[in-house]
Motif scaffolding. Structure first.
Motif, mmCIF file in Angstrom:
data_model
loop_
_atom_site.group_PDB
_atom_site.id
_atom_site.type_symbol
_atom_site.label_atom_id
_atom_site.label_comp_id
_atom_site.label_asym_id
_atom_site.label_seq_id
_atom_site.Cartn_x
_atom_site.Cartn_y
_atom_site.Cartn_z
ATOM 1 N N ALA A 8 -31.027 -2.083 -29.531
ATOM 2 C CA ALA A 8 -31.807 -2.234 -28.299
ATOM 3 C C ALA A 8 -31.457 -1.111 -27.319
ATOM 4 N N TYR A 9 -30.176 -0.755 -27.239
ATOM 5 C CA TYR A 9 -29.750 0.347 -26.378
ATOM 6 C C TYR A 9 -30.381 1.662 -26.834
ATOM 7 N N ALA A 10 -30.428 1.887 -28.142
ATOM 8 C CA ALA A 10 -31.044 3.117 -28.666
ATOM 9 C C ALA A 10 -32.513 3.190 -28.259
ATOM 10 N N LEU A 11 -33.215 2.061 -28.333
ATOM 11 C CA LEU A 11 -34.612 2.025 -27.909
ATOM 12 C C LEU A 11 -34.739 2.320 -26.414
ATOM 13 N N ALA A 12 -33.889 1.681 -25.622
ATOM 14 C CA ALA A 12 -33.939 1.898 -24.176
ATOM 15 C C ALA A 12 -33.596 3.348 -23.833
ATOM 16 N N ARG A 13 -32.603 3.906 -24.496
ATOM 17 C CA ARG A 13 -32.199 5.288 -24.222
ATOM 18 C C ARG A 13 -33.318 6.263 -24.584
ATOM 19 N N LYS A 14 -33.977 6.041 -25.718
ATOM 20 C CA LYS A 14 -35.091 6.910 -26.115
ATOM 21 C C LYS A 14 -36.215 6.821 -25.084
ATOM 22 N N ASN A 15 -36.564 5.606 -24.680
ATOM 23 C CA ASN A 15 -37.633 5.443 -23.689
ATOM 24 C C ASN A 15 -37.247 6.072 -22.356
ATOM 25 N N THR A 16 -35.984 5.986 -21.986
ATOM 26 C CA THR A 16 -35.522 6.604 -20.743
ATOM 27 C C THR A 16 -35.618 8.125 -20.841
ATOM 28 N N ALA A 17 -35.130 8.692 -21.936
ATOM 29 C CA ALA A 17 -35.202 10.147 -22.112
ATOM 30 C C ALA A 17 -36.650 10.619 -22.103
ATOM 31 N N ASP A 18 -37.534 9.879 -22.788
ATOM 32 C CA ASP A 18 -38.955 10.233 -22.790
ATOM 33 C C ASP A 18 -39.533 10.171 -21.380
ATOM 34 N N ALA A 19 -39.158 9.159 -20.620
ATOM 35 C CA ALA A 19 -39.684 8.992 -19.262
ATOM 36 C C ALA A 19 -39.210 10.100 -18.331
ATOM 37 N N LEU A 20 -37.995 10.599 -18.548
ATOM 38 C CA LEU A 20 -37.448 11.641 -17.678
ATOM 39 C C LEU A 20 -37.913 13.037 -18.078
ATOM 40 N N ASP A 21 -38.503 13.151 -19.258
ATOM 41 C CA ASP A 21 -38.998 14.443 -19.725
ATOM 42 C C ASP A 21 -39.998 14.993 -18.706
ATOM 43 N N GLY A 22 -39.866 16.238 -18.381
ATOM 44 C CA GLY A 22 -40.772 16.850 -17.424
ATOM 45 C C GLY A 22 -40.222 16.892 -15.999
ATOM 46 N N LEU A 23 -39.058 16.281 -15.779
ATOM 47 C CA LEU A 23 -38.439 16.327 -14.448
ATOM 48 C C LEU A 23 -37.366 17.408 -14.368
ATOM 49 N N GLY A 24 -37.359 18.287 -15.331
ATOM 50 C CA GLY A 24 -36.300 19.286 -15.383
ATOM 51 C C GLY A 24 -35.230 18.804 -16.334
ATOM 52 N N ASP A 25 -34.037 19.269 -16.138
ATOM 53 C CA ASP A 25 -32.932 18.938 -17.033
ATOM 54 C C ASP A 25 -32.175 17.719 -16.497
ATOM 55 N N ILE A 26 -32.874 16.591 -16.345
ATOM 56 C CA ILE A 26 -32.275 15.361 -15.809
ATOM 57 C C ILE A 26 -31.982 14.422 -16.978
ATOM 58 N N SER A 27 -30.696 14.149 -17.181
ATOM 59 C CA SER A 27 -30.295 13.218 -18.233
ATOM 60 C C SER A 27 -30.330 11.789 -17.686
ATOM 61 N N PRO A 28 -30.309 10.801 -18.576
ATOM 62 C CA PRO A 28 -30.256 9.422 -18.090
ATOM 63 C C PRO A 28 -29.072 9.138 -17.176
ATOM 64 N N VAL A 29 -27.912 9.706 -17.481
ATOM 65 C CA VAL A 29 -26.747 9.455 -16.618
ATOM 66 C C VAL A 29 -26.907 10.167 -15.269
ATOM 67 N N GLN A 30 -27.516 11.336 -15.247
ATOM 68 C CA GLN A 30 -27.789 12.002 -13.974
ATOM 69 C C GLN A 30 -28.777 11.187 -13.151
ATOM 70 N N ALA A 31 -29.785 10.632 -13.802
ATOM 71 C CA ALA A 31 -30.746 9.777 -13.103
ATOM 72 C C ALA A 31 -30.042 8.580 -12.496
ATOM 73 N N SER A 32 -29.138 7.982 -13.243
ATOM 74 C CA SER A 32 -28.376 6.844 -12.739
ATOM 75 C C SER A 32 -27.542 7.240 -11.519
ATOM 76 N N ALA A 33 -26.902 8.388 -11.593
ATOM 77 C CA ALA A 33 -26.092 8.862 -10.468
ATOM 78 C C ALA A 33 -26.956 9.125 -9.239
ATOM 79 N N LEU A 34 -28.099 9.764 -9.429
ATOM 80 C CA LEU A 34 -28.984 10.056 -8.299
ATOM 81 C C LEU A 34 -29.484 8.771 -7.646
#
Length: 139
Positions: A8-34
């Protein structure tokens, strides 16, 4: 159970990475920090705890985000041994877009569930995490 949570985490991580695509070099952990820093400035140690990251790794994360102009890190005026971290104007401008995209990521991850099932799953996960020493309350 661990296997299912990992998948389930792998699915969520893939969907998160896909959703952040196009915002520059923003990783899921960077998004969480921001998004965490959108609540206000905090010490590097507090940010590390809030995003559940090892302090040594948080230092590198902060350096990369500061180099990208998303955050500002400076000695805490109240205790100069601590590092105070805050969003820059660029980081503040990016957080609503991240929040919107992560909402879509959550929808994609939970798409196989009904709205009631999604609410139940999220409530149970929050309860599970909140009762775990060292992990603390879930956001």
């Amino acid at each position: 159970m661990g296997h299912l949570l990992r998948r389930a985490y792998a699915l969520a991580r893939k969907n998160t990475a896909d959703a952040l695509d196009g915002l520059g070099d923003i990783s899921p952990v960077q998004a969480s920090a921001l998004l965490t820093l959108a609540d206000g400035a905090m010490t590097q140690a507090a940010l590390s705890r809030r995003i559940d990251m090892e302090p040594a790794n948080t230092h590198g994360l902060i350096k990369r985000m500061a180099a990208a102009g998303l955050i500002d890190a400076r000695p805490d005026p109240a205790n100069r041994r601590l590092v105070l971290v805050a969003l820059t104007d660029a980081g503040s401008a990016l957080t609503p877009r991240i929040e919107e995209r992560l909402g879509h990521s959550t929808e994609a991850t939970l798409a196989a569930l009904s709205p009631d099932e999604s609410a139940t799953l999220l409530a149970l996960l929050r309860r599970l995490i909140a009762g775990t020493p060292g992990i603390g309350p879930a956001d």
